[in-house]
Scaffold this active site. Structure first.
Site, PDB file in Angstrom:
ATOM      1  N   ARG A  92      11.644   4.112  -6.164  1.00  0.00           N
ATOM      2  CA  ARG A  92      10.350   4.773  -5.983  1.00  0.00           C
ATOM      3  C   ARG A  92       9.929   4.603  -4.522  1.00  0.00           C
ATOM      4  NH1 ARG A  92       4.733   2.547  -6.956  1.00  0.00           N
ATOM      5  NH2 ARG A  92       3.442   4.413  -6.868  1.00  0.00           N
ATOM      6  N   HIS A 136       0.568   7.545  -0.847  1.00  0.00           N
ATOM      7  CA  HIS A 136       0.391   6.101  -1.005  1.00  0.00           C
ATOM      8  C   HIS A 136      -0.500   5.625   0.146  1.00  0.00           C
ATOM      9  CE1 HIS A 136       2.255   2.359  -2.996  1.00  0.00           C
ATOM     10  NE2 HIS A 136       1.387   1.889  -2.124  1.00  0.00           N
ATOM     11  N   GLU A 181      -2.386   4.674  -7.153  1.00  0.00           N
ATOM     12  CA  GLU A 181      -3.588   3.836  -7.252  1.00  0.00           C
ATOM     13  C   GLU A 181      -4.801   4.473  -6.575  1.00  0.00           C
ATOM     14  OE1 GLU A 181      -2.570  -0.050  -5.787  1.00  0.00           O
ATOM     15  OE2 GLU A 181      -1.110  -0.418  -7.356  1.00  0.00           O
ATOM     16  N   ASN A 309       0.752   0.428 -12.709  1.00  0.00           N
ATOM     17  CA  ASN A 309       0.976  -0.719 -11.822  1.00  0.00           C
ATOM     18  C   ASN A 309       0.203  -1.907 -12.376  1.00  0.00           C
ATOM     19  OD1 ASN A 309       2.359   1.039 -10.218  1.00  0.00           O
ATOM     20  ND2 ASN A 309       0.984   0.914  -8.457  1.00  0.00           N
ATOM     21  N   TYR A 311      -0.430  -6.286 -12.014  1.00  0.00           N
ATOM     22  CA  TYR A 311      -0.181  -7.569 -11.354  1.00  0.00           C
ATOM     23  C   TYR A 311      -0.869  -8.736 -12.054  1.00  0.00           C
ATOM     24  CZ  TYR A 311       1.907  -4.917  -7.589  1.00  0.00           C
ATOM     25  OH  TYR A 311       2.738  -4.087  -6.866  1.00  0.00           O
ATOM     26  N   GLU A 386       4.975  -0.423 -10.667  1.00  0.00           N
ATOM     27  CA  GLU A 386       4.909  -1.593  -9.772  1.00  0.00           C
ATOM     28  C   GLU A 386       4.586  -2.819 -10.604  1.00  0.00           C
ATOM     29  OE1 GLU A 386       2.195  -1.573  -6.426  1.00  0.00           O
ATOM     30  OE2 GLU A 386       2.782   0.467  -5.902  1.00  0.00           O
TER      31      GLU A 386
END
Ligand code: IFM
Length: 494
Positions: A92, A136, A181, A309, A311, A386
């Site tokens: 990606r 991005h 995002e 994504n 985290y 991600e």
């Protein structure tokens, strides 16, 4: 996505995961143009908002810029070799808009387009499927000078850029991801100002939210006009929320942040409406008159896959009136908040362990998020676009093997636990098609500059040298076998 919502939708306890993934599950890794390419003033590239912000004193830690970054613009062939050696099926990457269309509209820059054409061909030649993100965070500066994402015209310029890329790059691209995002672009860029363009205008952040949603829909339409069979996507950083206590007030804080972080995107993109509570919560800041008739039919385009994504999780409560609200969202470099019209919401420190970003490690949140999405949008395939962790790394000599090593076992454990969390979501019924580790290599971590390392390859910035960390060896085993290796299998044993 919130725990209350999970309870409401009745998501079951995940089934046990047997440790092996479906044969067609795609293992990949991800990067973004500004974070790795460098060559900021080469090959006809125009300036972007990150070139500008990174020159503002104090905006980026250490005064770092993306001018050189990982020098991927010159070292791309070596990086494709690394991807090949990792054995990943997908990569990606993002296109730098200002490299291919320096002013954000008008003529393309043939040298910039050729760079990506060559890269995509090289990936395909190695059997690596390219997933391309069109935006991005690196808006051409000329567009920001005309208002950036607060200006509706930017959405139309984005669609024309998307059309041009579809025309130029065609079926070299497997999946077109419009935006990465948009929460960060809108709220960190225009409300807290810790990201480019560095503005602190809450009303502008909401206009940016809508124009990003609109840009997505217009771009999908434009891509499909050129490539009727194109597979289109968007990547969201949905927040997995925890309430500080079981009180009604804290549950309402969760609702409010879920609206601002998640439903303000999911609503227009997948349901064709902005949630009424979000409009009510933000009424003191904006009347949302930038949403025009017909916009919500444009924003809601059928998606082939939704990028997720993930985290960490976020814990919120309603500010009790004692002391000052604590903001633990990892972006505390200014006093301004990204959370528009939510001054009475506290962001509470989460229990550890934590990564070097100060983000808590909670793999169960990923399982929960994937299952919540699957329940809410059952026919929509998902991909984790991600996931990864920043830790402090040290390069050491391995005299026995005669190579340099980075024993990043904390990162290996993070990846193993989150990959297992994806496996658990699949075992419980979620339609997850792939996983992209963030990141292939250490890179420019936005306002943190080069101080945070997320890579599976260590980058020595003065020389550009790449060194495989133990996580890279571990990930190669996973990608090649589809079986979750143990942490002790990290490192070059084969
Ligand atoms: O480095 C970023 C990436 O650009 C977007 N998602 C989060 C990553 C880690 O902060």
């Amino acid at each position: 996505m919130s725990t209350t919502e999970s309870r409401a939708t009745g998501v079951e306890t995940p089934a046990p995961f047997a440790g092996t993934f479906p044969d067609d599950f795609l293992w990949g890794t991800a990067t973004a143009a500004y974070q790795i390419e460098g060559a900021a003033a080469e090959g006809g590239r125009g300036p972007s908002i990150w070139d500008t912000l990174s020159r503002v004193p104090g905006a980026v830690q250490g005064g770092d810029t993306g001018d050189v970054a990982c020098d991927h613009y010159h070292r791309w062939a070596e990086d494709v070799d690394h991807l090949d050696r990792l054995g990943v099926g997908g990569y990606r990457l993002s296109i730098s808009w200002s490299r291919v269309q320096p002013g954000g509209s008008g003529p393309l820059n043939p040298e910039g387009v050729e760079f990506y054409r060559t890269l995509l061909d090289a990936l395909r030649a190695r059997g690596i499927t390219p997933f391309v993100t069109l935006y991005h965070w690196d808006l051409p500066q000329e567009l920001e000078d005309a208002g950036g994402w607060t200006n509706r015209d930017t959405a139309y310029a984005f669609a024309e850029y998307a059309r041009a890329m579809a025309t130029e790059l065609g079926d070299r691209v497997e999946v077109w991801t419009t935006l990465n995002e948009p929460w960060c672009s809108a709220y960190l860029g225009y409300a807290s100002g810790v990201h480019a363009p560095g503005r602190t205008e809450p009303a502008s952040a909401l206009a940016a939210v809508h124009h990003l949603n609109l840009a997505h829909g217009l771009a999908v339409q434009a891509i499909r006009e050129v490539l009727p069979d194109a597979r289109c996507s968007i990547t969201l950083n949905l927040h997995v929320l925890r309430a500080a206590t079981g009180s009604e007030a804290d549950a309402d804080a969760v609702r409010q942040i879920d609206g601002l972080a998640n439903r303000v995107f999911l609503g227009p993109l997948l349901d064709g409406a902005y949630p009424a509570d979000v409009l009510a919560d933000t009424a003191s800041v904006s009347d949302w008159s930038f949403v025009l008739d017909g916009d919500l039919e444009i924003t809601r385009r059928p998606l082939d896959v939704l990028g997720v994504n993930y985290y960490s999780t976020t814990r919120v409560g309603r500010f009790s009136g004692e002391g000052q609200p604590v903001r633990a969202d990892g972006h505390k470099t200014t006093a301004a908040s990204p959370w528009v019209a939510a001054d009475d919401v506290e962001f509470l420190p989460q229990p550890g362990p934590h990564t070097a970003m100060g983000w808590n490690v909670e793999p169960a949140g990923l399982t929960e998020l994937l299952l919540d999405l699957h329940r809410a949008y059952p026919g929509l395939p998902l991909a984790v676009t991600e996931n990864g962790a920043s830790f402090t790394d040290e390069v050491v000599e391995d005299p026995a093997l005669g190579i340099q090593r980075v024993h990043d076992l904390a990162r290996v454990a993070y990846l193993r636990d989150h990959v297992a969390a994806v496996g658990e979501a699949i075992a419980a019924g979620a339609d997850v098609r792939g996983y992209f580790a963030w990141s292939l290599m250490d890179n420019f971590e936005w306002a943190y500059g080069y101080s945070k390392r997320f890579g599976m390859l260590h980058v020595d910035y003065p020389t550009g040298e790449r060194t495989w960390k133990d996580s890279a060896y571990w990930y190669a085993r996973l990608a090649r076998s589809g079986r979750l290796p143990a942490v002790y299998e990290a490192g070059p044993q084969d």
